[in-house]
Design a protein around this motif. Structure first.
Motif, PDB file in Angstrom:
ATOM      1  N   THR A 200      53.160  57.699  29.588  1.00  0.00           N
ATOM      2  CA  THR A 200      54.386  57.094  29.077  1.00  0.00           C
ATOM      3  C   THR A 200      54.125  56.490  27.701  1.00  0.00           C
ATOM      4  N   GLY A 201      55.215  56.148  27.035  1.00  0.00           N
ATOM      5  CA  GLY A 201      55.091  55.454  25.750  1.00  0.00           C
ATOM      6  C   GLY A 201      56.408  54.829  25.356  1.00  0.00           C
ATOM      7  N   THR A 202      56.376  53.575  24.944  1.00  0.00           N
ATOM      8  CA  THR A 202      57.544  52.944  24.335  1.00  0.00           C
ATOM      9  C   THR A 202      57.070  52.194  23.107  1.00  0.00           C
ATOM     10  N   ALA A 203      57.937  52.116  22.121  1.00  0.00           N
ATOM     11  CA  ALA A 203      57.612  51.365  20.913  1.00  0.00           C
ATOM     12  C   ALA A 203      58.697  50.327  20.691  1.00  0.00           C
ATOM     13  N   GLY A 204      58.283  49.053  20.638  1.00  0.00           N
ATOM     14  CA  GLY A 204      59.227  47.969  20.405  1.00  0.00           C
ATOM     15  C   GLY A 204      59.346  47.640  18.934  1.00  0.00           C
ATOM     16  N   GLY A 205      60.400  46.946  18.590  1.00  0.00           N
ATOM     17  CA  GLY A 205      60.607  46.548  17.208  1.00  0.00           C
ATOM     18  C   GLY A 205      61.931  45.842  17.068  1.00  0.00           C
TER      19      GLY A 205
ATOM     20  N   GLY B 277      61.765  36.559  11.334  1.00  0.00           N
ATOM     21  CA  GLY B 277      61.124  37.357  12.375  1.00  0.00           C
ATOM     22  C   GLY B 277      61.493  36.970  13.785  1.00  0.00           C
ATOM     23  N   CYS B 278      62.636  36.288  13.957  1.00  0.00           N
ATOM     24  CA  CYS B 278      63.015  35.827  15.295  1.00  0.00           C
ATOM     25  C   CYS B 278      63.411  36.975  16.227  1.00  0.00           C
ATOM     26  N   LYS B 279      63.725  38.155  15.679  1.00  0.00           N
ATOM     27  CA  LYS B 279      64.126  39.294  16.500  1.00  0.00           C
ATOM     28  C   LYS B 279      62.985  40.285  16.727  1.00  0.00           C
ATOM     29  N   GLU B 280      61.798  39.908  16.277  1.00  0.00           N
ATOM     30  CA  GLU B 280      60.635  40.796  16.394  1.00  0.00           C
ATOM     31  C   GLU B 280      60.385  41.166  17.857  1.00  0.00           C
ATOM     32  N   GLY B 281      60.285  42.479  18.129  1.00  0.00           N
ATOM     33  CA  GLY B 281      59.995  42.933  19.485  1.00  0.00           C
ATOM     34  C   GLY B 281      61.163  42.845  20.434  1.00  0.00           C
ATOM     35  N   SER B 282      62.371  42.662  19.928  1.00  0.00           N
ATOM     36  CA  SER B 282      63.521  42.467  20.814  1.00  0.00           C
ATOM     37  C   SER B 282      64.160  43.764  21.272  1.00  0.00           C
ATOM     38  N   ALA B 283      63.744  44.890  20.723  1.00  0.00           N
ATOM     39  CA  ALA B 283      64.388  46.164  21.049  1.00  0.00           C
ATOM     40  C   ALA B 283      63.350  47.225  21.384  1.00  0.00           C
ATOM     41  N   THR B 284      63.769  48.198  22.186  1.00  0.00           N
ATOM     42  CA  THR B 284      62.970  49.397  22.432  1.00  0.00           C
ATOM     43  C   THR B 284      63.515  50.492  21.520  1.00  0.00           C
ATOM     44  N   LEU B 285      62.683  50.953  20.592  1.00  0.00           N
ATOM     45  CA  LEU B 285      63.143  51.916  19.585  1.00  0.00           C
ATOM     46  C   LEU B 285      62.857  53.365  19.963  1.00  0.00           C
ATOM     47  N   THR B 286      61.784  53.586  20.699  1.00  0.00           N
ATOM     48  CA  THR B 286      61.491  54.940  21.196  1.00  0.00           C
ATOM     49  C   THR B 286      60.982  54.841  22.624  1.00  0.00           C
ATOM     50  N   SER B 287      61.245  55.861  23.397  1.00  0.00           N
ATOM     51  CA  SER B 287      60.748  55.914  24.774  1.00  0.00           C
ATOM     52  C   SER B 287      60.315  57.345  25.076  1.00  0.00           C
TER      53      SER B 287
ATOM     54  N   SER C 173      68.176  52.348  16.672  1.00  0.00           N
ATOM     55  CA  SER C 173      68.919  51.347  17.434  1.00  0.00           C
ATOM     56  C   SER C 173      68.214  51.072  18.760  1.00  0.00           C
ATOM     57  N   ASN C 174      68.731  50.095  19.511  1.00  0.00           N
ATOM     58  CA  ASN C 174      68.073  49.611  20.719  1.00  0.00           C
ATOM     59  C   ASN C 174      68.393  50.493  21.920  1.00  0.00           C
ATOM     60  N   LEU C 175      67.358  51.101  22.507  1.00  0.00           N
ATOM     61  CA  LEU C 175      67.536  51.923  23.692  1.00  0.00           C
ATOM     62  C   LEU C 175      67.861  51.096  24.930  1.00  0.00           C
ATOM     63  N   ASP C 176      67.499  49.829  24.912  1.00  0.00           N
ATOM     64  CA  ASP C 176      67.729  48.993  26.090  1.00  0.00           C
ATOM     65  C   ASP C 176      69.213  48.866  26.426  1.00  0.00           C
ATOM     66  N   ASP C 177      70.072  49.157  25.469  1.00  0.00           N
ATOM     67  CA  ASP C 177      71.514  49.105  25.724  1.00  0.00           C
ATOM     68  C   ASP C 177      71.979  50.253  26.615  1.00  0.00           C
ATOM     69  N   TYR C 178      71.098  51.208  26.885  1.00  0.00           N
ATOM     70  CA  TYR C 178      71.482  52.385  27.659  1.00  0.00           C
ATOM     71  C   TYR C 178      70.913  52.361  29.077  1.00  0.00           C
TER      72      TYR C 178
END
Length: 762
Positions: free
Chosen positions: A580-585, A599-609, A632-637
């Motif tokens: 597996t692999g995910t990249a946050g950002g 930098g308060c939003k650092e690591g708040s989203a999953t950009l690739t999965s 964009s953020n994959l976590d919304d899906y």
């Protein structure tokens, strides 16, 4: 003897032997002179005989029926053709002088006075022949026209002599106006357009040459020199400067010819005329348009030029498997979340034994968007860890060596974290890979290996990840092991993991199997290489790692499927390995806010999965991205806490692989060195320190429609209610700055994309 007597003494006569030598020397000179004159006479006679017997072919007959066709690997199912031969013949009287002069200024400023050939070009060609190099193309308009009529791109001495004789005869006997008329109706301008009328339609929707403006004519003259080199669709600075320079050269020639004034030249040279292209041909419609486009790009890489690709009558057999391609399309369409707006899937399947790309999904419709999500580089996240594993094994590490599993870990002044800041205690390399534990890999690569990031990059490139500037920068980046930058595409990852499946032998991924010329002769094949000097063969296979290392990597990545983050792949019901692999950002929508808040939003989203899984027979990679630019953020899906690779990417992969391997015999991976695994120490127990029970690490247990795994009691799966994702504690690096990100081609803002180097967990 006195001086006077010495002077009066008679000279000595030559000996008979010397007289004979002098006689033979004179005879030899005479024979050579005779042979020289006979040779000249013979050459002149041969020239006139060949000249008199040379016939000027009918350009329309020679030009017809030469469309290049492309098929799937079975050679039964057509994939398509690159262009229709868009050609509309118009008389020279319908082509205004400004258009004629633009082409002459670009290609042959002595056209009206030269004999049809270029002596300097002939000298250059002879010099190249003498040095064993490839021949240069025709330089005069007459020679180019001859080449067009024959439609033979092969640079051989025989073809060059034919071109020379026909061009000479046309220059002496032909009507220059007729030659120019034929040239302007057959020369290739790119975009499938042959002739100036078709070119006007293709670039400006102006099919009537009389309605072309001077700047439009000058731009068409710019493009015809090399439609690939002067591709007006490319927006990079280097190509644009090249186009502008050639465009201004054409205008300057028109000024010298008196076609335009100096004032007009300066006015037109200020900017390029705007393009107005018609909609692309429907032959590129749908998902298979990406296959056709990729095949065209590879033909260019092999060495075929654009006019030969579109109109050279080539028969192109691709590596794409018709049945497997259709199964991939079904999987991409059906196995994805219900919410699909701006959700993108890239998929690629590579055959380990050959490197052939068997199937690819780059998007639903090439005509609507030319962004190929299967070839567009993305952040691989933890999908890069297997290359660290292979590099560590090559560095004499063992899969039972232990490393720090607690979070955070400090490396070069940075505090780097596990997913959700979870602690695991000391863990073996086997366990770290199985559970995708970030800190253990940081400890391995950045603390326990000398020049670890450098060795990791070397292994990744040897395995098949393309060598790029952004990846090379990773040689000094402590975060490289978690793939924080766009290092690879789905095609690249499928190819690199295929190297593990093939016992460490990397074979170049490719989409072209065979190219046959209009005469039926094979010009190029993946198996036997190039048959023409101007074409390039595939690189020879390289042993990226020893078979023993590859076997151990396969053993460890099978463990990921058996009891790690990829348990859903067990439903394939055959030996399978993967990661597996995910990249946050920071999602593109939050970057302004993140910059404002420091930098308060650092690591708040999953950009690739990602999920990249393989059997000994087939390696397939699936990547998910979101948003117009894929940032964009994959976590919304997802309803899960994060869009992990063990969920939808693995489900999509499984849907394809189940059908693709249906009817294929099950094959076991080669066993690793038994001495390396039979006496393995007992791994230390997994400990969770200072963590409430509800904060146990999340699983990638597949959704309810996939049967649960039989996990041993000692490794009870954690709950599916992980804590809120915690941004890592970031301390600015004091020694090694993070390398700049590689911008996504369609997203200029991505150059400033903040990344969470610890976000590449599951």
């Amino acid at each position: 003897m006195s001086e006077a007597r010495r002077k009066a003494a008679p000279a000595r006569r030559a000996t008979p032997a010397k007289r004979r030598k002098r006689h033979w020397a004179l005879r030899l000179v005479g024979w050579l002179a005779a042979l020289f004159f006979v040779g000249i006479i013979g050459a002149v006679a041969t020239f006139f005989i060949v000249y008199q017997s040379t016939e000027i072919p009918d350009p329309n007959k020679a030009f017809a029926a030469n469309t290049t066709t492309v098929t799937f690997a079975d050679q039964k199912n057509p994939l398509g053709s690159f262009y229709d031969q868009n050609r509309h013949t118009v008389p020279l009287s319908a082509i205004p002088k400004s258009v004629q002069d633009a082409m002459i200024a670009a290609e042959d400023r002595t056209f009206w006075t030269n004999p049809g050939i270029s002596p300097s070009g002939m000298v250059r060609a002879a010099w190249n022949i003498a040095r064993g190099q490839q021949l240069q193309g025709g330089s005069t308009i007459t020679q180019q026209y001859v080449k067009i009529m024959y439609l033979n791109q092969e640079r051989t001495v025989d073809r060059k002599f034919k071109e020379l004789f026909i061009a000479t005869k046309m220059g002496r006997q032909g009507d220059k106006s007729k030659t120019l008329e034929g040239y302007l109706n057959t020369i290739y301008f790119g975009e499938g357009a042959y002739g100036v009328s078709a070119a006007g339609q293709a670039y400006f929707q102006v099919p009537d040459p009389k309605k072309l403006s001077v700047p439009q004519a000058a731009l068409l003259a710019t493009v015809l020199n090399n439609p690939l080199l002067f591709d007006v669709d490319k927006t990079d600075d280097r190509t644009q400067q090249r186009i502008i320079g050639r465009y201004q050269y054409v205008l300057d020639g028109m000024r010298q010819m008196g076609t335009i004034t100096e004032t007009q030249q300066k006015q037109y040279a200020a900017h390029l005329p705007p393009l107005k292209k018609p909609k692309k041909s429907s032959r590129f419609a749908g998902p298979n348009g990406f296959l056709l486009d990729m095949a065209r790009a590879e033909l260019r890489q092999i060495g075929f030029d654009d006019d030969e690709i579109s109109g050279g009558g080539l028969k192109v057999k691709t590596t794409f498997n018709y049945g497997q391609q259709n199964k991939m399309l079904v999987a991409a369409k059906n196995e994805q979340p219900k919410k699909r707006d701006n959700l993108h899937i890239g998929m690629a399947a590579v055959q380990p034994s050959t490197g052939a790309l068997l199937a690819m999904y780059g998007g639903p419709d090439f005509l609507k968007s030319q962004l190929n999500w299967a070839t567009l580089p993305a952040r691989p996240g933890s999908g890069f860890k297997p290359f660290a594993l292979a590099a560590a094994l090559a560095d004499d590490k063992s899969i039972y060596d232990t490393f720090q599993g607690d979070s955070p870990i400090e490396v070069q002044g940075q505090k780097l974290n596990n997913e959700f800041n979870q602690d695991y205690g000391d863990v073996s390399l086997l366990k770290a890979t199985e559970q995708s534990i970030n800190t253990a890999f940081y400890d391995l690569v950045d603390r326990q290996m000398d020049k670890g990031p450098d060795k990791l990059v070397t292994m990744a490139e040897a395995s098949g990840i393309p060598k790029t500037k952004v990846l090379e920068n990773g040689r000094n980046n402590p975060s490289t092991v978690l793939g924080p930058d766009p290092y690879a595409s789905a095609v690249d990852m499928a190819s690199a993991y295929a190297t593990f499946a093939a016992g460490g032998l990397h074979r170049e991924v490719h989409t072209i199997d065979t190219v046959t010329g209009p005469d039926g002769k094979v010009l190029w094949s993946a198996a036997n290489g190039a048959k023409r000097k101007d074409l390039v063969s595939l690189p020879k296979p390289n042993q990226a790692m020893t078979p023993e290392i590859a076997n151990m990597v396969n053993y460890v990545l099978q463990d990921v499927v058996k009891k790690g983050t990829g348990t859903g792949a067990k439903d394939l019901d055959r030996p399978v390995a993967g990661k597996t692999g995910t990249a946050g950002g920071v999602a593109v929508e939050d970057r302004k806010k993140d910059k404002a808040c420091g930098g308060c939003k650092e690591g708040s989203a999953t950009l690739t999965s990602w999920w990249t899984g393989y059997t000994p027979d087939l390696s397939t990679s699936v990547v998910y991205r979101a948003g117009k630019s894929g940032e964009s953020n994959l976590d919304d899906y997802t309803d899960e806490k994060a869009f992990f690779g063990g969920t939808w990417p693995l489900k999509t992969w499984l849907a394809y692989m189940t059908g693709a391997l249906d009817g294929v015999d099950k094959t076991d991976f080669a066993e690793p060195d038994q001495d390396a695994i039979k006496d393995s120490p007992t791994p230390p127990p997994v400990t969770v320190t200072n963590t409430p029970p509800t904060n146990t690490p999340p699983t990638n247990t597949p959704p309810t429609n996939i049967p649960p795994t039989n996990t041993p009691p000692t490794r009870t799966p954690p709950t599916n209610t992980p804590p809120t994702r915690t941004p890592p504690t970031k301390t600015p690096p004091t020694k090694t700055p993070k390398p700049p990100g590689w911008p996504i081609p369609t997203d200029p803002t991505s150059t400033d994309t903040p990344k969470d180097p610890g976000g590449g967990g599951q």
